[in-house]
Each structure stands twice: as structure tokens, then as C-alpha cells.
Design an enzyme around this catalytic site. Structure first.
Site, PDB file in Angstrom:
ATOM      1  CE  LYS A   1      23.468  16.965   1.731  1.00 12.04           C
ATOM      2  NZ  LYS A   1      23.626  15.648   2.383  1.00 12.04           N
TER       3      LYS A   1
ATOM      4  NE  ARG B   1      24.095  19.576   7.029  1.00 17.23           N
ATOM      5  CZ  ARG B   1      24.944  19.312   6.021  1.00 17.23           C
ATOM      6  NH1 ARG B   1      25.495  20.271   5.332  1.00 17.23           N
ATOM      7  NH2 ARG B   1      25.218  18.082   5.713  1.00 17.23           N
TER       8      ARG B   1
ATOM      9  NE  ARG C   1      32.187  10.889   1.386  1.00 19.56           N
ATOM     10  CZ  ARG C   1      31.249  11.835   1.521  1.00 19.56           C
ATOM     11  NH1 ARG C   1      30.843  12.519   0.473  1.00 19.56           N
ATOM     12  NH2 ARG C   1      30.711  12.085   2.692  1.00 19.56           N
TER      13      ARG C   1
ATOM     14  NE  ARG D   1      33.436  14.178   3.797  1.00 20.25           N
ATOM     15  CZ  ARG D   1      32.303  14.684   3.336  1.00 20.25           C
ATOM     16  NH1 ARG D   1      32.161  14.941   2.057  1.00 20.25           N
ATOM     17  NH2 ARG D   1      31.306  14.929   4.167  1.00 20.25           N
TER      18      ARG D   1
ATOM     19  NE  ARG E   1      28.590  13.293   8.023  1.00 25.09           N
ATOM     20  CZ  ARG E   1      29.098  12.663   6.953  1.00 25.09           C
ATOM     21  NH1 ARG E   1      29.951  11.682   7.092  1.00 25.09           N
ATOM     22  NH2 ARG E   1      28.731  13.048   5.745  1.00 25.09           N
TER      23      ARG E   1
HETATM   24  P1  B4P Z   1      26.892  12.982  -1.000  1.00 27.05           P
HETATM   25  O1  B4P Z   1      25.595  12.759  -0.354  1.00 27.05           O
HETATM   26  O2  B4P Z   1      26.938  13.721  -2.279  1.00 27.05           O
HETATM   27  O3  B4P Z   1      27.720  13.544   0.205  1.00 27.05           O
HETATM   28  P2  B4P Z   1      27.924  15.035   0.667  1.00 27.05           P
HETATM   29  O4  B4P Z   1      27.481  16.032  -0.314  1.00 27.05           O
HETATM   30  O5  B4P Z   1      29.346  15.068   1.015  1.00 27.05           O
HETATM   31  O6  B4P Z   1      26.951  15.279   1.890  1.00 27.05           O
HETATM   32  P3  B4P Z   1      27.196  15.245   3.421  1.00 27.05           P
HETATM   33  O7  B4P Z   1      25.905  15.582   4.044  1.00 27.05           O
HETATM   34  O8  B4P Z   1      27.764  13.915   3.759  1.00 27.05           O
HETATM   35  O9  B4P Z   1      28.342  16.297   3.781  1.00 27.05           O
HETATM   36  P4  B4P Z   1      28.484  17.890   3.757  1.00 27.05           P
HETATM   37  O10 B4P Z   1      29.726  18.153   3.000  1.00 27.05           O
HETATM   38  O11 B4P Z   1      27.268  18.604   3.282  1.00 27.05           O
HETATM   39  O12 B4P Z   1      27.693  11.639  -1.384  1.00 27.05           O
HETATM   40  C1  B4P Z   1      28.135  10.689  -0.463  1.00 27.05           C
HETATM   41  C2  B4P Z   1      28.851   9.527  -1.170  1.00 27.05           C
HETATM   42  O13 B4P Z   1      27.913   8.749  -1.892  1.00 27.05           O
HETATM   43  C3  B4P Z   1      29.909   9.928  -2.189  1.00 27.05           C
HETATM   44  O14 B4P Z   1      31.022   9.093  -2.043  1.00 27.05           O
HETATM   45  C4  B4P Z   1      29.267   9.682  -3.538  1.00 27.05           C
HETATM   46  O15 B4P Z   1      30.183   9.340  -4.541  1.00 27.05           O
HETATM   47  C5  B4P Z   1      28.330   8.534  -3.231  1.00 27.05           C
HETATM   48  N1  B4P Z   1      27.123   8.546  -4.068  1.00 27.05           N
HETATM   49  C6  B4P Z   1      26.344   9.618  -4.312  1.00 27.05           C
HETATM   50  N2  B4P Z   1      25.294   9.236  -5.106  1.00 27.05           N
HETATM   51  C7  B4P Z   1      25.427   7.889  -5.304  1.00 27.05           C
HETATM   52  C8  B4P Z   1      24.647   6.920  -6.021  1.00 27.05           C
HETATM   53  N3  B4P Z   1      23.515   7.241  -6.673  1.00 27.05           N
HETATM   54  N4  B4P Z   1      25.058   5.634  -6.002  1.00 27.05           N
HETATM   55  C9  B4P Z   1      26.187   5.285  -5.343  1.00 27.05           C
HETATM   56  N5  B4P Z   1      26.982   6.155  -4.659  1.00 27.05           N
HETATM   57  C10 B4P Z   1      26.598   7.448  -4.639  1.00 27.05           C
HETATM   58  O16 B4P Z   1      28.675  18.256   5.301  1.00 27.05           O
HETATM   59  C11 B4P Z   1      29.781  17.792   6.061  1.00 27.05           C
HETATM   60  C12 B4P Z   1      29.872  18.516   7.416  1.00 27.05           C
HETATM   61  O17 B4P Z   1      30.092  19.953   7.215  1.00 27.05           O
HETATM   62  C13 B4P Z   1      28.646  18.460   8.334  1.00 27.05           C
HETATM   63  O18 B4P Z   1      28.572  17.257   9.081  1.00 27.05           O
HETATM   64  C14 B4P Z   1      28.895  19.730   9.226  1.00 27.05           C
HETATM   65  O19 B4P Z   1      29.851  19.484  10.225  1.00 27.05           O
HETATM   66  C15 B4P Z   1      29.477  20.741   8.253  1.00 27.05           C
HETATM   67  N6  B4P Z   1      28.409  21.579   7.657  1.00 27.05           N
HETATM   68  C16 B4P Z   1      28.100  21.645   6.323  1.00 27.05           C
HETATM   69  N7  B4P Z   1      27.055  22.468   6.116  1.00 27.05           N
HETATM   70  C17 B4P Z   1      26.686  22.942   7.343  1.00 27.05           C
HETATM   71  C18 B4P Z   1      25.651  23.814   7.786  1.00 27.05           C
HETATM   72  N8  B4P Z   1      24.770  24.356   6.930  1.00 27.05           N
HETATM   73  N9  B4P Z   1      25.552  24.083   9.109  1.00 27.05           N
HETATM   74  C19 B4P Z   1      26.410  23.560   9.980  1.00 27.05           C
HETATM   75  N10 B4P Z   1      27.396  22.705   9.632  1.00 27.05           N
HETATM   76  C20 B4P Z   1      27.543  22.393   8.323  1.00 27.05           C
END
Ligand code: B4P
Length: 187
Positions: free
Chosen positions: A13, A88, A127, A133, A144
Site C-alpha cells: 500500500k 480500517r 523490511r 520497524r 497485525r
Molecule cells: P507496504 O504494504 O507498503 O507496508 P505499509 O504501507 O507499511 O502497510 P502496513 O499495513 O504494514 O502499515 P501501516 O503503516 O499502514 O510494504 C511492506 C513492505 O513490502 C515494504 O518493505 C516494501 O518495500 C515491500 N514491498 C512492497 N511492495 C513490494 C513488491 N511488489 N515486491 C517486494 N516487496 C514489496 O500501519 C502500521 C500500524 O499503524 C497499524 O498496525 C496500526 O497500529 C496503526 N494504524 C495505521 N492506520 C490505522 C488506522 N486507520 N486505525 C488504527 N490504527 C492504525
């Protein structure tokens, strides 16, 4: 355009959202990034969020809703935005509907990145090695994924019913997925 990007942790994402927002000339608003920035700067919000974030749990809706409501009043979000990681929960879906309807606006498209679980786990563990992280440990990743399956995956049905869900296979390289998204959004 008013757009959401959804999918399990590690679906890509945040990775894809940066390019989509740039192409569409809209701000990329990631609630996860907002929390990480606040935790880094040790603000009150960051300290509040950390308790939940560290465990792989969602930060309470009233906190997250308040942040998003405020962020959507910024000038750059007037003509559109890409929300990443929000909503979410069903309460967040309803809250977002309410704040947008006050401005006679609505979400136009919801992009879902689909992935196999072993693939997302491998990405997050990679990652963890690269960035350390705090929510990328094996135990927290499992939590998660559980929270996503219970609280967030069911929301996709709601957007499907509204006829605005666009599903894209998130497997493959970053550039391959980017191409698939471009194609899907132009249809
Ligand atoms: P991403 O999937 O891009 O990870 P993310 O955006 O960080 O999503 P995530 O759901 O994990 O965390 P968020 O910050 O939203 O990428 C993951 C990895 O994969 C990266 O290293 C990337 O380089 C790699 N990658 C991506 N595409 C690839 C491909 N095609 N091939 C190979 N590798 C690839 O949320 C974190 C926390 O914040 C939550 O657990 C919660 O505690 C809080 N939070 C955030 N939003 C919230 C909400 N709305 N309500 C309540 N809590 C919330």
C-alpha cells in the site's frame, strides 16, 4: 479523485501509494506514516499510539478519526486525496462517510491490493532486517494479519456493494504491480 488503498500489512500500500498520488497530483495521506512521525518526535499523540502500534493493534478509532478529519481540511486535499491505511474499521468507514457527506463529497474508488499471506510475511520480515520497524517482528506481524482479517477485510464487501472496489493482484515486482494499478485505474 478521492481514493482509498487497502490490503493486508505488507501488501504494498505505502509503496504504491506514493506513485499513484504523484501521478494523480493528490496528497498521499497514510495514517501509519502519521503515527510513525509522531512516535519519532515523541509527541503526545505518538506516545498514545505507541501502546497499540507496538503490539500490532489498531489505535482507537476516536484518535485516528480525529487525525484524519483534521488532515482532510488541509488545502491540498480540497480536490482529492489518496488515503492509505484508513479506514480500517467499520466505525472509521462510517466516520469518513459522514465527514465527506458534510462537504457533499464521497469516495470514488477503493483500490484493493490482493496478496498471498506467505508473500506479505516474507516482505515484512525483509523490511525488519533492512529498517528494524518495531511492528515487523514475527509475533507482531501475526497479530497485525489477524487484526486485518477480523476488522478490515470485511469492509471490502461494503465498498464492493457500492460498486467502487477495484481489485489488483499485488504479487510481483514493485514496477509490475504499478503497471497493473495504472491499467486498473484507467478502466
Ligand atoms: P507496504 O504494504 O507498503 O507496508 P505499509 O504501507 O507499511 O502497510 P502496513 O499495513 O504494514 O502499515 P501501516 O503503516 O499502514 O510494504 C511492506 C513492505 O513490502 C515494504 O518493505 C516494501 O518495500 C515491500 N514491498 C512492497 N511492495 C513490494 C513488491 N511488489 N515486491 C517486494 N516487496 C514489496 O500501519 C502500521 C500500524 O499503524 C497499524 O498496525 C496500526 O497500529 C496503526 N494504524 C495505521 N492506520 C490505522 C488506522 N486507520 N486505525 C488504527 N490504527 C492504525
Amino acid at each position: 479523485m478521492r481514493l482509498l488503498i487497502m490490503g493486508p500489512p505488507g501488501a504494498g500500500k505505502g509503496t504504491q501509494a506514493v506513485n499513484i498520488a504523484k501521478t494523480l497530483n493528490i496528497p498521499h495521506i497514510s495514517t501509519g506514516d502519521i503515527y510513525r512521525e509522531n512516535m519519532k518526535n515523541e509527541t503526545l499523540l505518538g506516545l498514545e499510539a505507541k501502546v497499540f502500534y507496538d503490539k500490532g493493534m489498531y489505535v482507537p478509532d476516536e484518535i485516528t478519526n480525529r487525525i484524519v478529519e483534521d488532515r482532510l481540511t488541509w488545502d491540498d486535499a480540497k480536490n482529492g486525496f489518496l488515503l492509505d491505511g484508513y479506514p480500517r474499521t467499520i466505525d472509521q468507514v462510517n466516520f469518513l462517510d459522514q465527514i465527506l457527506s458534510k462537504k457533499s463529497q464521497k469516495i470514488e474508488k477503493v483500490l484493493e491490493l490482493t496478496n498471498d499471506i506467505p508473500v506479505v510475511v516474507a516482505r515484512l520480515l525483509k523490511r525488519a532486517q533492512e529498517q528494524g520497524r518495531i511492528d515487523d517482528t514475527k509475533e507482531v506481524i501475526t497479530k497485525r494479519l489477524e487484526v486485518y482479517a477480523t476488522s478490515t477485510a470485511p469492509l471490502l464487501a461494503e465498498y464492493k456493494n457500492r460498486g467502487i472496489l477495484v481489485q489488483v493482484d499485488g504479487m510481483g515486482s514493485v514496477s509490475e504491480v504499478e503497471e497493473k494499478i495504472k491499467k486498473a485505474l484507467s478502466n
